[in-house]
Design an enzyme around this catalytic site. Structure first.
Site, PDB file in Angstrom:
ATOM      1  N   ASP A   1      -0.202   7.393   0.643  1.00  0.00           N
ATOM      2  CA  ASP A   1      -0.712   6.786  -0.842  1.00  0.00           C
ATOM      3  C   ASP A   1      -0.996   5.410  -0.409  1.00  0.00           C
ATOM      4  OD1 ASP A   1      -0.799   6.494  -3.622  1.00  0.00           O
ATOM      5  OD2 ASP A   1       0.994   5.644  -3.449  1.00  0.00           O
TER       6      ASP A   1
ATOM      7  N   ASP B   1      -1.636   2.691  -3.318  1.00  0.00           N
ATOM      8  CA  ASP B   1      -0.996   1.561  -4.243  1.00  0.00           C
ATOM      9  C   ASP B   1       0.474   1.712  -4.106  1.00  0.00           C
ATOM     10  OD1 ASP B   1      -3.417   0.707  -5.062  1.00  0.00           O
ATOM     11  OD2 ASP B   1      -3.637   2.218  -6.506  1.00  0.00           O
TER      12      ASP B   1
END
Length: 231
Positions: free
Chosen positions: A25, A27
């Protein structure tokens, strides 16, 4: 809390060493903040968008509904995105460059899989030596004058369960063992088909992720230790 069990932790580290592909991922995982919140602040609508981000990451509303609502509030133009990137370039979570560098040296395929935006993630991928073809994120659509007109609903990460779809795509390309690494519920939903989910608490700790991860880390250095043992 599964990840606190010594036997479970040992199993997770074994699978991590065996991974042929790793999906990160972006963020609050690869980067310490949420790019959509940074862009919202630049557009002057930070508070409204941050609340929707919190609800989406906590699993309180569907991801696609939260994405559409946040974009309707912001309506970021192409120029605003480019200005935001220039004035507030993305930063990296301490240690992530070392982890991805070691994975690359081991011949592991590294992907960025994000509910964020391709244009905001491109400089992050470039800084980490990750090819654009290994970035799965949302594509914003702009009109002839660069005005925001929507987002591409065909991108897998535009809806709930999209990260699992991306992992399936990667497995279908031949990756035998895939690890998903992230801070959010949408990341945890990618296992299965991912063989391992590593929850990340370096920047923010989300209780469902802490409790449900195969292995929960609070420092990127923890990811290096099992790999260094093989070096």
């Amino acid at each position: 809390d599964l990840s606190s069990c010594p036997r479970m932790a040992a199993w997770a580290k074994t699978v991590w060493r065996q991974a042929t592909a790793v999906c990160f991922d972006v963020d609050s995982t690869v980067c310490p903040d949420e790019a959509i919140d940074r862009l919202a602040a630049y557009c002057g609508v930070e508070a409204q968008v941050a609340e929707l981000t919190r609800k989406a990451m906590g699993g309180a509303v569907s991801f696609q509904d939260a994405l559409a609502a946040r974009l309707d509030i912001m309506r970021p133009s192409l120029q605003q995105i480019e200005d935001c990137l220039r004035e507030q370039p993305p930063s990296l979570t301490p240690g992530i460059e070392d982890v991805i560098g070691m994975l690359h040296r081991r011949g592991v395929e590294v992907y960025l899989v994000s509910g964020g935006f391709e244009r905001m993630i491109a400089p992050v991928a470039a800084a980490l030596g990750i090819a654009p073809t290994r970035v799965y994120a949302n594509r914003l659509l702009f009109g002839p004058a660069g005005e925001y007109v929507g987002f591409d609903p065909t991108c897998p990460t535009s809806h709930s369960g999209g990260k699992a779809e991306v992992v399936s795509l990667i497995k279908n390309k031949g990756a035998h063992t895939v690890a998903m690494v992230g801070d959010g519920v949408t990341d945890m939903e990618a296992r299965p088909p991912a063989d391992l989910f590593i929850g990340v608490g370096c920047n923010v700790v989300r209780a469902p992720v802490r409790d449900g991860a195969d292995w929960f880390i609070t420092s990127m250095a923890e990811l290096l230790e099992p790999l260094a043992a093989d070096a």
